[in-house]
Design an enzyme around this catalytic site. Structure first.
Site, PDB file in Angstrom:
ATOM      1  N   HIS A 178       0.853  -1.197   0.000  1.00 16.36           N
ATOM      2  CA  HIS A 178       0.000   0.000   0.000  1.00 16.36           C
ATOM      3  C   HIS A 178       0.887   1.245   0.000  1.00 16.36           C
ATOM      4  O   HIS A 178       0.679   2.168  -0.800  1.00 16.36           O
ATOM      5  CB  HIS A 178      -0.917  -0.023   1.218  1.00 16.36           C
ATOM      6  CG  HIS A 178      -1.879   1.120   1.264  1.00 16.36           C
ATOM      7  ND1 HIS A 178      -2.850   1.307   0.315  1.00 16.36           N
ATOM      8  CD2 HIS A 178      -2.019   2.143   2.159  1.00 16.36           C
ATOM      9  CE1 HIS A 178      -3.557   2.397   0.610  1.00 16.36           C
ATOM     10  NE2 HIS A 178      -3.069   2.921   1.723  1.00 16.36           N
ATOM     11  N   ASP A 207      -3.775  -0.369   6.287  1.00 12.49           N
ATOM     12  CA  ASP A 207      -4.337  -0.540   4.949  1.00 12.49           C
ATOM     13  C   ASP A 207      -3.647  -1.644   4.168  1.00 12.49           C
ATOM     14  O   ASP A 207      -3.712  -1.675   2.933  1.00 12.49           O
ATOM     15  CB  ASP A 207      -4.250   0.781   4.171  1.00 12.49           C
ATOM     16  CG  ASP A 207      -5.283   1.789   4.628  1.00 12.49           C
ATOM     17  OD1 ASP A 207      -6.067   1.460   5.535  1.00 12.49           O
ATOM     18  OD2 ASP A 207      -5.295   2.914   4.097  1.00 12.49           O
TER      19      ASP A 207
END
Length: 376
Positions: A178, A207
């Site tokens: 990410h 994330d």
């Protein structure tokens, strides 16, 4: 001498020497108001109902040392989560406190002072509140990776480095994909006052790993994401998973289209029905329901029954890339995303678009026709 009876209220007292027991107007003088022991607890049709119970008042003592408190953040319209970990009777760790006023209010309600802030990566909806918090909490440390260079960072951690804070040990895990410096934080608890000391470990995945999904490849590659997911899949199966966003329902609806014969996905969707907050999950559940982590794990690849001819099923990196691009296109209907928020002071997932079952999204990804959605 005969005296006629007087019309008097049977409950009326007449003089200090006359005491009448309720319901017994013929009680003799000086009768005690005490009820004999053998007459107590005797049910009667005339017994008054018990008084209503007092409303429950929030008791901060119910949050034990080592407990995790999810905090729903609506500030960025991305269904974010921040977290609070109680590390002692007076201190706590904050994870990705992007809305400082809301997070500090929660800590204050628990009579806790933040001593450390763990930031998973440098995006504003995760790292944005750290500077303001350390201005209010002197001595509070902000921890992240040196690669992501989070604003206000006072201490950097590297892959597999450990830090002990109060009752917990924090291990940083570099999970690129990410962002280039994304960290997940694996927490083990040394003690848990008033509860089972064998509490399971837990991990904050930001994330990188969502329940049923993974983050977008904003700065990293599919190869890095696949490697990160594989690393997380090797954690103990009972490890509790606390992601950075509430995307579970959308992820599982997508996964149902990718793996229509996977009964674990159908069962998980039924289990979260009506829930606005689906955290935490477990690594064991993700190995059964998360198509991204299953694709990254080579032993699971043959079980994914996809009819997309251009997929190279022997290459997990390519598979993760195509899955992520398909998820970028996938948009469940608002009817699919309706949740009951009465049981959680938080949010519901926002979505729009058409009823795409997931398999069609995979075909679109393979053809290269992939628009972006609002998900992180």
């Amino acid at each position: 001498m005969y005296r006629p009876p007087i019309d008097r209220d049977p409950h009326e007292t007449r003089g200090a020497d006359r005491k009448v027991v309720s319901g017994n107007p013929k009680a003799p003088k000086n009768q005690s108001m005490k009820i004999p022991k053998k007459q107590r607890n005797v049910s009667s049709k005339n017994t008054l109902p018990p008084p209503p119970k007092a409303p429950k008042v929030f008791n901060p003592l119910k949050v034990l040392v080592g407990d995790v408190v999810p905090i729903a953040i609506d500030k960025f319209n991305e269904s974010n989560y921040s977290y609070l970990i109680k590390t002692s009777n007076t201190s706590c760790i904050l994870v990705d406190p992007s809305d400082p006023s809301l997070v500090l209010k929660k800590a204050e309600s628990l009579n806790l002072t933040p001593s450390h802030i763990l930031v998973t990566h440098n995006h504003e909806d995760h790292a944005g509140g750290s500077l303001e918090i350390i201005q209010h909490c002197l001595g509070c440390e902000v921890i992240s990776s040196k690669i992501d260079n989070v604003k206000g960072m006072t201490k950097s951690m590297t892959h597999m480095e450990e830090l002990t804070v109060g009752s917990v040990t924090v291990r940083a895990m570099l999970t690129q994909g990410h962002t280039k410096g994304h960290l997940c934080y694996y927490i083990t608890n040394k003690m848990k006052t008033g509860a089972n000391v064998n509490t399971p470990p837990f991990i904050f995945t930001g994330d990188t790993l969502f329940l049923g999904g993974c983050g977008k490849l904003t700065q990293g590659s599919a190869t890095q994401m696949a490697s990160s997911l594989l690393l997380l899949s090797r954690l103990p199966a009972h490890t509790l998973v606390y992601p950075g966003h509430e995307y579970t329902r959308s992820n599982l609806i997508f996964a149902r289209g990718v793996e229509p014969d996977n009964n674990f996905i159908h069962e998980k969707l039924r289990a979260i029905e009506g829930k606005a907050c689906t955290v935490p999950g477990t690594i064991g559940d993700e190995l059964q329901t998360n198509v991204f982590i299953r694709a990254a794990n080579k032993t699971s690849l043959p079980s994914l029954g996809l009819n997309v001819s251009c997929l190279d099923i022997t290459n997990p990196n390519e598979f993760v890339r195509l899955l992520r691009e398909a998820k970028n296109k996938f948009k469940p209907t608002p009817q699919q995303m309706v949740v009951n928020t009465n049981n959680f002071d938080g949010f519901a997932e926002a979505s729009d678009g058409n009823d795409d079952p997931g398999a069609a999204a995979m075909a679109a990804a393979a053809s290269g026709n992939v628009p972006m959605e609002t998900e992180i």
